[in-house]
Design a protein around this motif. Structure first.
Motif, mmCIF file in Angstrom:
data_model
loop_
_atom_site.group_PDB
_atom_site.id
_atom_site.type_symbol
_atom_site.label_atom_id
_atom_site.label_comp_id
_atom_site.label_asym_id
_atom_site.label_seq_id
_atom_site.Cartn_x
_atom_site.Cartn_y
_atom_site.Cartn_z
ATOM 1 N N PRO A 35 0.597 -14.522 28.189
ATOM 2 C CA PRO A 35 1.875 -15.428 28.854
ATOM 3 C C PRO A 35 2.464 -16.262 27.815
ATOM 4 C CG PRO A 35 -0.020 -15.750 30.390
ATOM 5 C CD PRO A 35 -0.460 -14.665 29.347
ATOM 6 N N LEU A 36 3.733 -16.635 27.870
ATOM 7 C CA LEU A 36 4.239 -17.578 26.946
ATOM 8 C C LEU A 36 3.933 -19.177 27.318
ATOM 9 C CD1 LEU A 36 7.669 -15.917 26.587
ATOM 10 C CD2 LEU A 36 5.580 -15.581 25.038
ATOM 11 N N GLY A 37 3.881 -19.473 28.463
ATOM 12 C CA GLY A 37 3.499 -20.679 29.177
ATOM 13 C C GLY A 37 4.651 -21.316 30.038
ATOM 14 N N VAL A 38 5.736 -22.081 29.813
ATOM 15 C CA VAL A 38 6.435 -22.578 30.745
ATOM 16 C C VAL A 38 7.836 -21.666 30.433
ATOM 17 C CG1 VAL A 38 7.695 -24.304 31.846
ATOM 18 C CG2 VAL A 38 5.440 -24.582 31.328
ATOM 19 N N VAL A 39 8.611 -21.268 31.211
ATOM 20 C CA VAL A 39 9.614 -20.614 31.023
ATOM 21 C C VAL A 39 10.830 -21.427 31.594
ATOM 22 C CG1 VAL A 39 11.074 -18.297 31.300
ATOM 23 C CG2 VAL A 39 8.527 -18.059 30.540
ATOM 24 N N VAL A 49 12.853 -14.860 36.522
ATOM 25 C CA VAL A 49 12.057 -15.339 37.219
ATOM 26 C C VAL A 49 10.918 -14.481 37.627
ATOM 27 C CG1 VAL A 49 11.516 -16.723 39.117
ATOM 28 C CG2 VAL A 49 13.427 -17.188 37.984
ATOM 29 N N SER A 50 11.258 -13.545 38.284
ATOM 30 C CA SER A 50 10.060 -12.730 38.796
ATOM 31 C C SER A 50 9.146 -12.054 37.664
ATOM 32 C CB SER A 50 10.646 -11.523 39.288
ATOM 33 O OG SER A 50 11.658 -10.707 38.786
ATOM 34 N N ALA A 51 9.881 -11.678 36.433
ATOM 35 C CA ALA A 51 9.095 -11.036 35.194
ATOM 36 C C ALA A 51 8.002 -12.158 34.673
ATOM 37 C CB ALA A 51 10.022 -10.319 34.259
ATOM 38 N N ALA A 52 8.910 -13.383 34.739
ATOM 39 C CA ALA A 52 7.907 -14.421 34.019
ATOM 40 C C ALA A 52 6.703 -14.562 34.624
ATOM 41 C CB ALA A 52 9.080 -15.723 33.881
ATOM 42 N N LEU A 53 6.973 -14.966 36.149
ATOM 43 C CA LEU A 53 6.085 -15.273 37.031
ATOM 44 C C LEU A 53 4.834 -14.198 36.938
ATOM 45 C CD1 LEU A 53 7.801 -16.816 40.112
ATOM 46 C CD2 LEU A 53 6.586 -17.685 38.458
ATOM 47 N N VAL A 54 5.383 -12.983 37.312
ATOM 48 C CA VAL A 54 4.136 -11.826 37.332
ATOM 49 C C VAL A 54 3.479 -11.688 36.067
ATOM 50 C CG1 VAL A 54 5.646 -9.648 36.590
ATOM 51 C CG2 VAL A 54 3.600 -9.702 38.613
ATOM 52 N N ALA A 55 4.151 -12.225 34.860
ATOM 53 C CA ALA A 55 3.443 -12.197 33.662
ATOM 54 C C ALA A 55 2.232 -13.141 33.491
ATOM 55 C CB ALA A 55 4.487 -11.942 32.638
ATOM 56 N N GLY A 56 2.516 -14.261 34.311
ATOM 57 C CA GLY A 56 1.205 -15.387 34.263
ATOM 58 C C GLY A 56 2.202 -16.594 33.733
ATOM 59 N N ASN A 57 3.368 -16.714 33.486
ATOM 60 C CA ASN A 57 4.115 -17.898 33.033
ATOM 61 C C ASN A 57 4.363 -18.720 34.627
ATOM 62 O OD1 ASN A 57 4.730 -17.249 30.318
ATOM 63 N ND2 ASN A 57 5.294 -15.335 31.528
ATOM 64 N N THR A 75 16.411 -26.896 27.759
ATOM 65 C CA THR A 75 16.334 -26.400 26.460
ATOM 66 C C THR A 75 15.524 -27.241 25.429
ATOM 67 O OG1 THR A 75 18.401 -27.047 25.365
ATOM 68 C CG2 THR A 75 18.370 -24.889 26.768
ATOM 69 N N ARG A 76 15.559 -28.465 25.809
ATOM 70 C CA ARG A 76 15.045 -29.524 24.844
ATOM 71 C C ARG A 76 13.564 -30.039 25.467
ATOM 72 N NH1 ARG A 76 20.172 -32.235 25.334
ATOM 73 N NH2 ARG A 76 21.751 -31.483 23.597
ATOM 74 N N ALA A 77 13.209 -29.657 26.620
ATOM 75 C CA ALA A 77 12.000 -30.000 27.273
ATOM 76 C C ALA A 77 10.519 -29.543 26.781
ATOM 77 C CB ALA A 77 12.399 -30.067 28.847
ATOM 78 N N GLY A 78 10.789 -28.624 25.741
ATOM 79 C CA GLY A 78 9.311 -28.168 25.189
ATOM 80 C C GLY A 78 9.149 -27.083 26.074
ATOM 81 N N VAL A 79 9.956 -26.216 26.732
ATOM 82 C CA VAL A 79 9.658 -25.061 27.364
ATOM 83 C C VAL A 79 9.149 -23.886 26.232
ATOM 84 C CG1 VAL A 79 10.661 -25.325 29.431
ATOM 85 C CG2 VAL A 79 11.968 -24.152 27.636
ATOM 86 N N ASP A 80 8.602 -22.956 26.716
ATOM 87 C CA ASP A 80 8.147 -21.723 25.729
ATOM 88 C C ASP A 80 9.221 -20.684 25.591
ATOM 89 O OD1 ASP A 80 5.422 -22.886 24.945
ATOM 90 O OD2 ASP A 80 5.361 -22.953 27.123
ATOM 91 N N LYS A 81 10.077 -20.491 26.305
ATOM 92 C CA LYS A 81 11.078 -19.631 26.135
ATOM 93 C C LYS A 81 12.354 -20.128 26.968
ATOM 94 C CE LYS A 81 12.298 -14.646 25.627
ATOM 95 N NZ LYS A 81 11.657 -13.631 25.054
ATOM 96 N N ILE A 82 13.738 -19.798 26.688
ATOM 97 C CA ILE A 82 14.670 -19.857 27.567
ATOM 98 C C ILE A 82 15.320 -18.539 27.861
ATOM 99 C CG2 ILE A 82 16.980 -20.755 27.618
ATOM 100 C CD1 ILE A 82 15.374 -23.305 27.565
ATOM 101 N N VAL A 83 15.403 -18.130 29.131
ATOM 102 C CA VAL A 83 16.222 -16.994 29.620
ATOM 103 C C VAL A 83 17.682 -17.463 30.158
ATOM 104 C CG1 VAL A 83 16.290 -15.073 31.131
ATOM 105 C CG2 VAL A 83 14.040 -16.081 30.397
ATOM 106 N N PHE A 84 18.612 -17.312 29.473
ATOM 107 C CA PHE A 84 20.018 -17.788 29.891
ATOM 108 C C PHE A 84 20.806 -16.292 30.256
ATOM 109 C CE2 PHE A 84 24.306 -18.042 28.403
ATOM 110 C CZ PHE A 84 24.719 -19.138 29.326
ATOM 111 N N THR A 85 21.493 -16.435 31.347
ATOM 112 C CA THR A 85 22.455 -15.660 31.699
ATOM 113 C C THR A 85 23.685 -16.744 31.917
ATOM 114 O OG1 THR A 85 20.724 -14.683 32.933
ATOM 115 C CG2 THR A 85 22.953 -13.917 33.454
ATOM 116 N N HIS A 133 7.813 -7.333 28.945
ATOM 117 C CA HIS A 133 7.265 -7.865 27.713
ATOM 118 C C HIS A 133 8.036 -8.981 26.958
ATOM 119 C CE1 HIS A 133 4.186 -5.111 26.617
ATOM 120 N NE2 HIS A 133 4.544 -4.263 27.540
ATOM 121 N N GLU A 134 9.123 -9.404 27.480
ATOM 122 C CA GLU A 134 9.859 -10.465 27.236
ATOM 123 C C GLU A 134 9.178 -11.724 27.404
ATOM 124 O OE1 GLU A 134 12.568 -10.981 25.405
ATOM 125 O OE2 GLU A 134 13.569 -9.095 25.380
ATOM 126 N N PHE A 135 8.234 -11.762 28.307
ATOM 127 C CA PHE A 135 7.563 -12.838 28.873
ATOM 128 C C PHE A 135 6.139 -13.047 28.337
ATOM 129 C CE2 PHE A 135 11.134 -11.989 31.514
ATOM 130 C CZ PHE A 135 11.843 -13.262 31.226
#
Ligand code: NAD
Length: 529
Positions: free
Chosen positions: A166-170, A187-195, A242-252, A487-489
């Motif tokens: 997992p990437l960390g915090v998304v 959200v669902s994909a990021a969480l189930v992948a362990g982020n 976006t500046r708070a040190g997250v490990d990936k941004i998912v933007f819609t 796999h994005e997460f």
């Protein structure tokens, strides 16, 4: 609330202790504000019903320090969450999914009130969301399991595997048009992948997101805090995420905001997934069933008041079938009206500044030689817009080039399929595209430039947990949904182990024996000649 420091369309942001103007209550929609309010301490954000301006909910707004604190909490919790068995994470999603569905009537009422869409459409949005949750629960374990790798001839004494970490915090930043479905995709994909996830929903629909995040905690009271958190605020607060040190941004959201987010994220080399706007075309081939095409275009263009990223905005119809297609479309649109009541086909424009865009595109259509088959400039009201269908406006017009994101569709008559394909592909956007044809659907679809193509249907892919979804060009990049979306997460991590030594035959040593290279060359000569 004691005073308003700023007004957005459908949104009030106020500092709790500021003195001054009275709250917005109905009346004409206000002008859009700058995106800096709401980032001061002690702010609240009122979300308003787009149909009448009534306050739907008042939420505490986040500021810079609370955004950072939430990201830090997410980071603290993440190793614990990632350390749980995949089946335990899937079970948490399952409990959440069942909780959401058990209370879907309450949630549909909230979506209707805050976003404006009819109750039935809100229920469909909830149905899509729980289906996607279930897909993620069911498939994540297998899709993200580590895999053995073939070590190859040169390292046959090694074993190798790839693991998905997992990437960390998304950070998920989402829009208002599908206030539940859109954030859930990431959200669902990021969480189930362990982020762990920090969700910044649109300032126009924060109450739906608050309900969704609270539902996760209600359904999983045994879990520690920090797995899924919400931050409330406008674009300035999104920028803080976006500046708070997250490990990936998912933007819609819109392409313009996507560009800004990518630039902001570049400062820290934070990876981004951008799900942006579209101007999706439909080709109606000469051998299409015109009634079926018209039914799909009517729904694809006008559902959700046209405020659908993968909604139909352009139609290219072959001359042979044009009149039958148009007759069928006019029949489909008879009696179709927006409104706030239960019988309405679609609701109010959620973000009133979008009304100005639609008005401008209607004017552009008239100026570009378009014929109004349904509606016209008079169809654009203060909060509601009647259906608008334009025939044969010039292809250079803003109504064809720019995303309208309202209940308006353009139809262009074409003489050949090649012309239809060329015009469909001639767009800065490339989100999805469809073709209606009895015999050549696959062949035509293969020529369309888009993230996803549909044959004899529109938008159905969005309801399939297995089908990756995303854009090309100005519509963004990266995918949500399906194995590709999971796999994005994660990041692939290769692990290589030497299982046994081969004394005298080591290749990667400074003391390589003199016979090793000649032997290697003999082996490779067979393999590579
Ligand atoms: P938007 O770009 O105005 O806002 C989206 C989100 O970004 C909101 O939460 C907003 O607060 C935030 N934001 C704004 N400025 C920001 C900044 N500088 N930094 C970080 N965050 C910022 O879009 P919208 O009006 O909410 O949504 C409509 C758009 O979304 C349309 O263009 C539509 O096509 C697109 N959309 C795309 C998809 C897709 O899957 N491709 C799905 C739904 C909507």
């Amino acid at each position: 609330m004691t005073g308003i420091t700023g007004l957005a369309n459908g949104v009030e942001v106020s500092a709790a202790n500021a003195a001054g103007a009275s709250p917005l209550e109905g009346g004409p929609a206000p002008d859009r504000q700058g995106d800096t309010v709401g980032s001061s301490p002690n702010s609240v954000l009122n979300s308003l019903n787009p149909a009448d301006g009534a306050v739907v909910a008042t939420l505490d707004a986040d500021d810079v320090s609370s955004v950072r604190a939430k990201v830090a909490r997410g980071r603290q919790t993440q190793p614990w969450w990632a350390g749980q068995e995949p089946s335990a994470r899937a079970a948490a999603l399952g409990a959440w999914r069942r909780h959401i569905w058990a209370r879907h009537a309450e949630l549909a009422d909230l979506i209707h009130a805050e976003n404006g869409k009819p109750i039935d459409d809100a229920i469909i949005e909830i149905a899509l969301t729980v289906e996607h949750l279930q897909w993620a629960e069911t498939h994540a374990k297998k899709a993200l399991a580590s895999r053995k790798l073939n070590p190859g001839a040169l390292f046959a004494n090694h074993s190798a595997r790839v693991e998905y970490v997992p990437l960390g915090v998304v950070g998920v930043i989402s829009p208002w048009n599908y206030p539940l479905y859109a954030p859930n995709s990431g959200v669902s994909a990021a969480l189930v992948a362990g982020n762990t996830v920090v969700l910044k929903p649109s300032e126009y629909t924060p109450a739906v997101a608050r309900w969704y995040v609270d539902a996760f905690a209600r359904a999983n009271p045994q879990l520690p805090p920090g797995i899924l958190q919400i931050v409330v605020g406008d674009g300035a607060i999104g920028a803080e995420v976006t500046r708070a040190g997250v490990d990936k941004i998912v933007f819609t959201g819109s392409t313009a905001t996507g560009r800004r987010i990518m630039a902001q994220a570049a400062e820290t080399l934070t990876p981004v997934l951008l799900e942006c706007g579209g101007k999706d075309p439909v080709i109606v081939a000469a051998d299409a069933d015109p009634a079926a095409a018209a039914r799909a275009v009517a729904w694809g263009a006008f559902t959700n008041g046209g405020q659908t990223c993968v909604g139909v905005e352009r139609v290219y119809v072959l001359r042979e079938v044009r009149d039958r297609f148009i007759d069928a479309l006019l029949h489909e649109l008879k009696g179709i009206r927006p409104g706030a009541g239960r019988g309405a086909a679609y609701g109010a424009m959620t973000m009133p500044s979008q009304v100005d865009v639609v008005r401008r595109h209607v004017e552009a259509a008239g100026a570009a030689g378009g014929t109004f088959l349904v509606g016209g400039p008079e169809s654009v009201g203060e909060r509601f817009i009647e259906p608008i269908v334009v025939l044969d406006a010039d292809e250079d017009s803003a109504c064809v080039r720019e995303e309208t994101f309202g209940p308006m569709v353009t139809i262009k008559t074409v003489d050949t399929l090649d012309e239809a394909v060329a015009l469909a592909n001639d767009s800065d956007y490339a989100l999805s595209a469809s073709v209606f044809s009895r015999r050549s659907g696959d062949a035509i679809a293969a020529r369309l430039r888009a993230g996803q193509v549909s044959i004899n249907t529109v938008i159905a892919f969005a309801g399939m947990g297995s089908a990756p979804m995303g854009g090309v060009g100005g519509s963004g990049f990266g995918r949500v949904h399906g194995v590709d979306g999971l796999h994005e997460f994660v990041r692939p991590r290769s692990t290589v182990k030497q299982d046994f030594g081969v004394p005298g035959f080591d290749l990667i040593t400074l003391r390589r024996a003199s016979h090793v290279l000649p032997l290697m060359k003999r082996v490779l000569a067979k393999r590579h000649s």
